[in-house]
Enzyme design. Structure first.
Site, PDB file in Angstrom:
ATOM      1  N   GLY A  67     -10.200  -0.097  17.743  1.00  0.00           N
ATOM      2  CA  GLY A  67      -9.432   0.750  18.653  1.00  0.00           C
ATOM      3  C   GLY A  67     -10.052   2.126  18.799  1.00  0.00           C
ATOM      4  O   GLY A  67     -11.093   2.435  18.213  1.00  0.00           O
ATOM      5  N   LYS A  99       7.584   2.975  14.568  1.00  0.00           N
ATOM      6  CA  LYS A  99       6.880   4.052  13.858  1.00  0.00           C
ATOM      7  C   LYS A  99       7.835   4.817  12.943  1.00  0.00           C
ATOM      8  O   LYS A  99       7.508   5.095  11.792  1.00  0.00           O
ATOM      9  CB  LYS A  99       6.197   5.006  14.853  1.00  0.00           C
ATOM     10  CG  LYS A  99       4.969   4.406  15.536  1.00  0.00           C
ATOM     11  CD  LYS A  99       3.817   4.242  14.562  1.00  0.00           C
ATOM     12  CE  LYS A  99       2.603   3.588  15.169  1.00  0.00           C
ATOM     13  NZ  LYS A  99       1.548   3.258  14.188  1.00  0.00           N
ATOM     14  N   GLY A 153      -7.257  -2.399  12.714  1.00  0.00           N
ATOM     15  CA  GLY A 153      -7.347  -1.954  14.111  1.00  0.00           C
ATOM     16  C   GLY A 153      -8.641  -1.192  14.339  1.00  0.00           C
ATOM     17  O   GLY A 153      -8.703  -0.242  15.114  1.00  0.00           O
ATOM     18  N   TYR A 207       8.076   0.701  20.137  1.00  0.00           N
ATOM     19  CA  TYR A 207       6.969   1.312  19.388  1.00  0.00           C
ATOM     20  C   TYR A 207       7.466   2.523  18.591  1.00  0.00           C
ATOM     21  O   TYR A 207       7.152   2.674  17.408  1.00  0.00           O
ATOM     22  CB  TYR A 207       5.887   1.719  20.387  1.00  0.00           C
ATOM     23  CG  TYR A 207       4.748   2.544  19.845  1.00  0.00           C
ATOM     24  CD1 TYR A 207       3.724   1.963  19.108  1.00  0.00           C
ATOM     25  CD2 TYR A 207       4.681   3.918  20.090  1.00  0.00           C
ATOM     26  CE1 TYR A 207       2.672   2.734  18.629  1.00  0.00           C
ATOM     27  CE2 TYR A 207       3.631   4.686  19.616  1.00  0.00           C
ATOM     28  CZ  TYR A 207       2.630   4.084  18.884  1.00  0.00           C
ATOM     29  OH  TYR A 207       1.598   4.847  18.409  1.00  0.00           O
ATOM     30  N   ASP A 215     -10.134  -6.257  12.472  1.00  0.00           N
ATOM     31  CA  ASP A 215      -9.578  -6.144  13.815  1.00  0.00           C
ATOM     32  C   ASP A 215      -9.338  -7.566  14.326  1.00  0.00           C
ATOM     33  O   ASP A 215      -9.978  -8.504  13.867  1.00  0.00           O
ATOM     34  CB  ASP A 215     -10.558  -5.402  14.742  1.00  0.00           C
ATOM     35  CG  ASP A 215      -9.877  -4.932  16.027  1.00  0.00           C
ATOM     36  OD1 ASP A 215      -9.498  -3.750  16.091  1.00  0.00           O
ATOM     37  OD2 ASP A 215      -9.695  -5.758  16.952  1.00  0.00           O
ATOM     38  N   ASP A 259      -6.117 -11.474  11.941  1.00  0.00           N
ATOM     39  CA  ASP A 259      -4.802 -10.874  12.116  1.00  0.00           C
ATOM     40  C   ASP A 259      -4.360 -10.247  10.784  1.00  0.00           C
ATOM     41  O   ASP A 259      -4.448 -10.902   9.744  1.00  0.00           O
ATOM     42  CB  ASP A 259      -3.836 -12.013  12.506  1.00  0.00           C
ATOM     43  CG  ASP A 259      -2.509 -11.502  12.998  1.00  0.00           C
ATOM     44  OD1 ASP A 259      -2.115 -10.391  12.590  1.00  0.00           O
ATOM     45  OD2 ASP A 259      -1.868 -12.218  13.773  1.00  0.00           O
ATOM     46  N   ILE A 260      -3.864  -9.017  10.842  1.00  0.00           N
ATOM     47  CA  ILE A 260      -3.398  -8.390   9.592  1.00  0.00           C
ATOM     48  C   ILE A 260      -2.213  -9.152   8.989  1.00  0.00           C
ATOM     49  O   ILE A 260      -1.875  -8.979   7.832  1.00  0.00           O
ATOM     50  CB  ILE A 260      -2.995  -6.909   9.783  1.00  0.00           C
ATOM     51  CG1 ILE A 260      -1.998  -6.762  10.933  1.00  0.00           C
ATOM     52  CG2 ILE A 260      -4.209  -6.037   9.989  1.00  0.00           C
ATOM     53  CD1 ILE A 260      -1.311  -5.404  10.970  1.00  0.00           C
TER      54      ILE A 260
HETATM   55  N1  SER Z   1      -0.313   7.300  22.658  1.00  0.00           N
HETATM   56  C1  SER Z   1       0.834   6.552  22.255  1.00  0.00           C
HETATM   57  C2  SER Z   1       1.338   5.721  23.348  1.00  0.00           C
HETATM   58  O1  SER Z   1       1.188   6.136  24.468  1.00  0.00           O
HETATM   59  C3  SER Z   1       1.952   7.473  21.898  1.00  0.00           C
HETATM   60  O2  SER Z   1       1.553   8.518  21.128  1.00  0.00           O
HETATM   61  O3  SER Z   1       1.893   4.701  23.108  1.00  0.00           O
END
Ligand code: SER
Length: 340
Positions: free
Chosen positions: A17, A159, A14, A155, A38, A57-58
């Site tokens: 980013g 995580k 990434g 997400y 990336d 792609d990873i």
């Molecule tokens: N910045 C991240 C998001 O907004 C959360 O920490 O997805």
């Protein structure tokens, strides 16, 4: 395998980013050999700063194995991820990138360590999105790492799970193998607040209203903030985020009493943010137009986290407050960036 045939390198995924930019600059100042991956070709400004870069792609195992045929990966900064808003539109893709991608890289880290006999460092950015405060946001103390970890987003779930995967790889992977494993994965995770960079605007996150507001103000374009003025979460200026990654990377493993650390810089409301924006850009045209679903996501995140363990174990100490981040970092750099 003759390890001398491969050049030791730090792998960054990434790399294009927001964090990748800052991290590549900081590592190049330390003369580190970086291999950057990336989905898109590495930004031209970053190319001279790295040893090698690869678009891909990873999840492309062949591509990753070609890289390790040339480079002895000693550390992985695994920054590639789909952020929280984008992940809600494509939860299965998010799972593939955020979870399967991380699992593949943990396996690669483990493979590297079995070749070298040295533990591969694996630095993993997690986030306040790992929390789900279940409507209690206004009544909570600064949260410790283990509290309220029932996130409401794909997400966030990704995580939290990958934090567990990292801990598992660091301590238990192949625990029933007949021969003891030499090496292994030295996993270290940081839960970041919302990050604000002067160089880049994030895409697909839900804390993006902060950076979007200031970048719009500097460009003289109107901005409709998608959360209510009283919405409060922790934020951090990107240089402090990059410094935290490097400080955790540099800490001796024996000093670490846990595998995942909160870090905090300043908690502020969207109104506080707007007040700072207005102070520096009096012509800013900001309105508040809450998007109820994105608002609910931010409302599920804590207003403040407890970063005591990070301060104690590896000396975390952010430089910027809200006011100094604007005055000394964001405003000068963003203004120069958008100057006619
Ligand atoms: N910045 C991240 C998001 O907004 C959360 O920490 O997805």
């Amino acid at each position: 395998m003759d390890n001398r045939a491969r050049r030791p390198a730090i792998l960054i995924t990434g790399a294009n980013g927001e964090m990748g930019h800052g991290l590549i600059h900081a590592l190049s100042q330390r003369n580190a050999d970086v291999v950057a991956v990336d989905l898109h070709p590495l930004d031209e400004s970053l190319q001279p700063l790295v040893r090698a870069h690869q678009a891909g792609d990873i999840l492309d195992t062949q591509l990753m194995q070609r890289l390790v045929s040339k480079y002895e990966v000693t550390t992985i900064f695994h920054l590639a991820a789909l952020l929280s808003t984008r992940s809600e539109f494509s939860p299965e893709i998010a799972h593939r990138v955020n979870v399967t991608g991380t699992l593949e890289l943990l396996r690669l880290a483990h493979q590297q360590s079995t070749w070298s006999g040295v533990r591969t460092k694996f630095i993993f950015p997690s986030s306040i999105a790992a929390y789900g405060v279940a409507g209690k946001k206004d009544r909570l103390h600064p949260l410790k790492e283990h509290e309220y970890t029932e996130p409401t987003t794909m997400y966030g779930c990704n995580k939290v799970y990958c934090e567990h995967l990292g801990r598992y790889f660091a301590q238990y992977y192949q625990q029933l193998a007949a021969q003891p494993i030499k090496g292994g994965v030295d996993f270290r995770g940081i839960r970041f607040p919302g990050l604000i960079s002067a160089d880049t605007v994030p895409s697909g996150g839900t804390s993006d209203y902060g950076p979007e507001m200031i970048h719009a103000a500097a460009q003289g374009t109107p901005y409709a903030c998608f959360v209510r003025p009283d919405t409060t979460i922790p934020f951090m200026a990107m240089p402090d985020g990059v410094k935290a990654l490097l400080d955790l990377y540099s800490a001796p493993e024996e000093a670490l009493t846990q595998r995942v650390y909160n870090i905090n810089a300043f908690s502020c409301s969207a109104q506080d943010f707007y007040d700072e924006v207005q102070k520096h850009f009096p012509q800013a045209q900001v309105s508040f137009d809450p998007h109820l679903k994105r608002q609910a996501i931010v409302d599920s995140w804590p207003a403040e986290v407890n970063d005591g363990p990070a301060r104690r174990d590896w000396g975390f100490s952010p430089t910027y407050t809200l006011a100094s981040a604007f005055r000394d970092y964001l405003v000068p750099q963003i203004s120069a960036r958008y100057a006619p």
